[in-house]
Design an enzyme around this catalytic site. Structure first.
Site, PDB file in Angstrom:
ATOM      1  N   THR A 134      18.694 -13.811 -11.711  1.00  0.00           N
ATOM      2  CA  THR A 134      18.264 -13.370 -10.377  1.00  0.00           C
ATOM      3  C   THR A 134      19.284 -12.427  -9.743  1.00  0.00           C
ATOM      4  O   THR A 134      20.487 -12.608  -9.904  1.00  0.00           O
ATOM      5  CB  THR A 134      18.084 -14.597  -9.457  1.00  0.00           C
ATOM      6  OG1 THR A 134      17.185 -15.507 -10.084  1.00  0.00           O
ATOM      7  CG2 THR A 134      17.566 -14.213  -8.092  1.00  0.00           C
ATOM      8  N   THR A 166      23.538 -20.909 -10.075  1.00  0.00           N
ATOM      9  CA  THR A 166      24.062 -22.280 -10.111  1.00  0.00           C
ATOM     10  C   THR A 166      25.269 -22.361 -11.043  1.00  0.00           C
ATOM     11  O   THR A 166      25.233 -21.801 -12.152  1.00  0.00           O
ATOM     12  CB  THR A 166      22.957 -23.249 -10.583  1.00  0.00           C
ATOM     13  OG1 THR A 166      21.840 -23.111  -9.706  1.00  0.00           O
ATOM     14  CG2 THR A 166      23.441 -24.699 -10.590  1.00  0.00           C
ATOM     15  N   GLU A 366      13.398 -21.340 -10.752  1.00  0.00           N
ATOM     16  CA  GLU A 366      12.649 -21.485 -12.013  1.00  0.00           C
ATOM     17  C   GLU A 366      11.180 -21.124 -11.835  1.00  0.00           C
ATOM     18  O   GLU A 366      10.302 -21.773 -12.383  1.00  0.00           O
ATOM     19  CB  GLU A 366      12.772 -22.916 -12.543  1.00  0.00           C
ATOM     20  CG  GLU A 366      14.184 -23.325 -12.867  1.00  0.00           C
ATOM     21  CD  GLU A 366      14.730 -22.571 -14.064  1.00  0.00           C
ATOM     22  OE1 GLU A 366      13.930 -21.990 -14.811  1.00  0.00           O
ATOM     23  OE2 GLU A 366      15.959 -22.551 -14.212  1.00  0.00           O
ATOM     24  N   GLY A 367      10.935 -20.075 -11.065  1.00  0.00           N
ATOM     25  CA  GLY A 367       9.570 -19.628 -10.798  1.00  0.00           C
ATOM     26  C   GLY A 367       9.034 -20.351  -9.580  1.00  0.00           C
ATOM     27  O   GLY A 367       8.939 -21.578  -9.572  1.00  0.00           O
TER      28      GLY A 367
HETATM   29  C1  LIG Z   1      19.738 -23.254  -5.044  1.00  0.00           C
HETATM   30  C2  LIG Z   1      19.272 -22.190  -5.995  1.00  0.00           C
HETATM   31  C3  LIG Z   1      19.790 -22.108  -7.279  1.00  0.00           C
HETATM   32  C4  LIG Z   1      19.401 -21.091  -8.158  1.00  0.00           C
HETATM   33  N1  LIG Z   1      19.968 -20.991  -9.408  1.00  0.00           N
HETATM   34  C5  LIG Z   1      19.691 -19.895 -10.182  1.00  0.00           C
HETATM   35  C6  LIG Z   1      20.398 -19.687 -11.424  1.00  0.00           C
HETATM   36  O1  LIG Z   1      21.202 -20.524 -11.858  1.00  0.00           O
HETATM   37  N2  LIG Z   1      20.152 -18.531 -12.121  1.00  0.00           N
HETATM   38  C7  LIG Z   1      19.260 -17.585 -11.682  1.00  0.00           C
HETATM   39  O2  LIG Z   1      19.106 -16.568 -12.358  1.00  0.00           O
HETATM   40  N3  LIG Z   1      18.583 -17.765 -10.527  1.00  0.00           N
HETATM   41  C8  LIG Z   1      18.780 -18.893  -9.756  1.00  0.00           C
HETATM   42  N4  LIG Z   1      18.102 -19.069  -8.562  1.00  0.00           N
HETATM   43  C9  LIG Z   1      17.226 -18.016  -8.094  1.00  0.00           C
HETATM   44  C10 LIG Z   1      15.742 -18.358  -8.098  1.00  0.00           C
HETATM   45  O3  LIG Z   1      15.268 -18.424  -9.423  1.00  0.00           O
HETATM   46  C11 LIG Z   1      15.008 -17.337  -7.237  1.00  0.00           C
HETATM   47  O4  LIG Z   1      15.354 -17.601  -5.883  1.00  0.00           O
HETATM   48  C12 LIG Z   1      13.505 -17.339  -7.427  1.00  0.00           C
HETATM   49  O5  LIG Z   1      13.160 -16.841  -8.685  1.00  0.00           O
HETATM   50  C13 LIG Z   1      12.773 -16.546  -6.353  1.00  0.00           C
HETATM   51  O6  LIG Z   1      13.336 -15.280  -6.214  1.00  0.00           O
HETATM   52  P1  LIG Z   1      13.714 -14.738  -4.744  1.00  0.00           P
HETATM   53  O7  LIG Z   1      14.524 -15.776  -4.057  1.00  0.00           O
HETATM   54  O8  LIG Z   1      14.278 -13.393  -4.891  1.00  0.00           O
HETATM   55  O9  LIG Z   1      12.332 -14.688  -3.975  1.00  0.00           O
HETATM   56  P2  LIG Z   1      11.252 -13.505  -4.063  1.00  0.00           P
HETATM   57  O10 LIG Z   1      10.975 -13.156  -5.482  1.00  0.00           O
HETATM   58  O11 LIG Z   1      11.654 -12.416  -3.136  1.00  0.00           O
HETATM   59  O12 LIG Z   1       9.977 -14.237  -3.488  1.00  0.00           O
HETATM   60  C14 LIG Z   1       9.756 -14.453  -2.070  1.00  0.00           C
HETATM   61  C15 LIG Z   1       8.342 -15.001  -1.901  1.00  0.00           C
HETATM   62  O13 LIG Z   1       7.404 -14.018  -2.370  1.00  0.00           O
HETATM   63  C16 LIG Z   1       6.526 -14.628  -3.311  1.00  0.00           C
HETATM   64  N5  LIG Z   1       6.117 -13.642  -4.328  1.00  0.00           N
HETATM   65  C17 LIG Z   1       6.918 -12.825  -5.077  1.00  0.00           C
HETATM   66  N6  LIG Z   1       6.172 -12.091  -5.917  1.00  0.00           N
HETATM   67  C18 LIG Z   1       4.885 -12.459  -5.705  1.00  0.00           C
HETATM   68  C19 LIG Z   1       3.627 -12.074  -6.270  1.00  0.00           C
HETATM   69  N7  LIG Z   1       3.543 -11.169  -7.240  1.00  0.00           N
HETATM   70  N8  LIG Z   1       2.520 -12.660  -5.790  1.00  0.00           N
HETATM   71  C20 LIG Z   1       2.577 -13.603  -4.808  1.00  0.00           C
HETATM   72  N9  LIG Z   1       3.716 -14.006  -4.236  1.00  0.00           N
HETATM   73  C21 LIG Z   1       4.851 -13.446  -4.686  1.00  0.00           C
HETATM   74  C22 LIG Z   1       7.346 -15.740  -3.933  1.00  0.00           C
HETATM   75  O14 LIG Z   1       6.513 -16.728  -4.532  1.00  0.00           O
HETATM   76  C23 LIG Z   1       8.091 -16.266  -2.707  1.00  0.00           C
HETATM   77  O15 LIG Z   1       7.241 -17.131  -1.987  1.00  0.00           O
HETATM   78  C24 LIG Z   1      18.433 -20.136  -7.708  1.00  0.00           C
HETATM   79  C25 LIG Z   1      17.883 -20.242  -6.426  1.00  0.00           C
HETATM   80  C26 LIG Z   1      18.287 -21.246  -5.572  1.00  0.00           C
HETATM   81  C27 LIG Z   1      17.689 -21.326  -4.192  1.00  0.00           C
END
Ligand SMILES: Cc1cc2nc3c(=O)[nH]c(=O)nc-3n(C[C@H](O)[C@H](O)[C@H](O)COP(=O)(O)OP(=O)(O)OC[C@H]3O[C@@H](n4cnc5c(N)ncnc54)[C@H](O)[C@@H]3O)c2cc1C
Length: 387
Positions: A134, A166, A366-367
């Protein structure tokens, strides 16, 4: 698990699986539960100490084979995730990221030299790994990642940044995904490489008993031997996510079970209007509905685990069914349990609000739920609604 195991689902587990579960429950009860409310409140967790403890018990990379890994079945691994997350989602995240993301990436896509270098120490908990996919501007859509890998003679240079990673602030090795001329490529980056930095993300309201970081990659020079040679394209990091999502399917039910057993206990002892609140029909309706979802979620996790143990792998949409359902139901259970505890429900003296808050992260990482709906929707219709 009486009285929550209304359907005697436990009878579907082998003696060995029940033993592994009992061991993990004991570890969670002895090493995590007495301290976790404090870790959560302080926003700090002794990752290294816990990793060594979990490593000794074979919980890190538990479902992998060779290189000091335990080679356990998918169901056993799932049960371990369930017991750890019954204590706290952040502690389960430590184990998931170490085993299913960082170790799995090296185990599946790495060279023999990389496996020898990193995996035994990671399995023992002596080395901590993280997984950087991410980015600040690219979460659900990692295909558009901005981190770049370019060749410079025999070396590679990485530039970019990763967000919400993480274990990053304490990691010895970071699996980093970047875009190169030939597509998405992966690297095992030693955390002491010049240009690599990880800072702790503060002010989290969820998953506070977990270390989360932002990584910056500023001209990080790596030899060719740091590149994961078998990883070509986005399918490599996505395969790691499928691994980690499997553990979450089980783990979320652990958090939900913990909430429900606390709420059940509370409902039978807390009195209002001269009798236990569990004697009111409205409370019983909540408890009954939650018990149903808990059992259904466990059966779903067990079905997917058995399928994986027999077929060797799950299809992505099968994992999406499990992750979408079980995390969605777990968060609904946690919130409903919170109502049963009334004012006490918001207190850190009870684990329920902590679980509910943690599950907000689990719902997103994780999605997200929406992304899993799109995966399932695409499978059902044959139409891609992602973009
Ligand atoms: C505590 C924590 C630990 C994490 N650990 C890791 C890690 O170890 N490694 C790593 O790589 N990542 C990690 N992540 C990241 C996590 O996987 C992402 O936050 C997640 O994939 C969502 O991405 P984003 O936060 O950029 O949200 P966005 O992608 O910006 O999404 C925001 C909203 O828009 C919606 N959305 C996006 N695209 C679409 C679509 N096409 N259609 C409909 N709705 C949509 C999403 O469902 C969400 O509701 C972690 C996150 C957290 C909070």
């Amino acid at each position: 698990m009486a009285p929550l195991d209304l359907l005697d689902v436990d009878t579907l587990l082998s003696d060995e699986e029940r033993d592994i579960r009992a061991l993990c429950r004991r570890v969670a009860d002895d090493r995590v539960r007495p301290h976790v409310a404090g870790w959560y409140e302080d926003g700090s967790v002794p990752v290294r100490e816990l990793a060594l403890e979990f490593g000794k018990l074979g919980l890190l990379g538990m479902h992998l084979t060779g290189y000091g890994c335990a080679g356990a079945s998918a169901v056993s691994y799932g049960l371990a995730c369930m017991e750890l997350e019954a204590a706290d989602s952040g502690v389960r995240s430590l184990v998931s990221v170490q085993g299913s993301l960082a170790m799995y990436a090296i185990w599946k896509w790495g060279s023999e030299e990389q496996k020898q270098r990193w995996l035994p120490g990671m399995a023992a908990g002596e080395l901590i790994g993280c997984f950087g996919l991410t980015e600040p501007d690219h979460g659900s859509d990692p295909a558009n990642m901005a981190t770049r890998a370019r060749r410079d003679g025999d070396d590679w240079i990485l530039d970019g940044g990763k967000m919400w990673i993480t274990n990053a602030p304490v990691a010895d090795v970071a699996v980093i995904w970047a875009r190169a001329e030939e597509g998405v490529v992966g690297f095992a980056v030693p955390a002491d490489t010049p240009g690599f930095a990880a800072r702790e993300i503060k002010h989290k309201m969820s998953l506070r008993a977990s270390s989360t970081g932002e990584i910056t990659l500023d001209g990080v020079r790596l030899p060719q031997s740091a590149r994961l040679p078998e990883a070509r394209g986005l399918k490599a990091p996505l395969s790691c996510l499928t691994e980690a999502r499997f553990g979450i399917i089980w783990g979320a039910m652990g958090a939900a079970r913990d909430c429900l057993s606390v709420a059940l206990d509370y409902a039978t002892t807390r009195e209002q209007f001269g009798r236990p609140i569990g004697g009111f029909q409205l409370t019983q309706a909540k408890l009954a509905d939650m018990a149903l979802e808990l059992q259904k979620g466990f059966l779903l996790a067990l079905h997917l685990g058995r399928l994986r143990d027999s077929a060797g792998a799950l299809r992505p949409e099968q994992v999406s069914v499990g992750k979408l359902n079980n995390v969605r139901e777990a968060i609904a259970i946690a919130r409903t349990c919170r109502t049963i505890l009334g004012g006490n429900g918001i207190s850190g003296e009870y684990p329920v609000m902590r679980h509910a808050n943690n599950l907000e992260s689990v719902l997103t990482y994780e999605g997200t739920s929406e992304i899993h709906q799109l995966v399932i929707g695409q499978k059902l219709t044959g139409l891609n609604a992602f973009a």
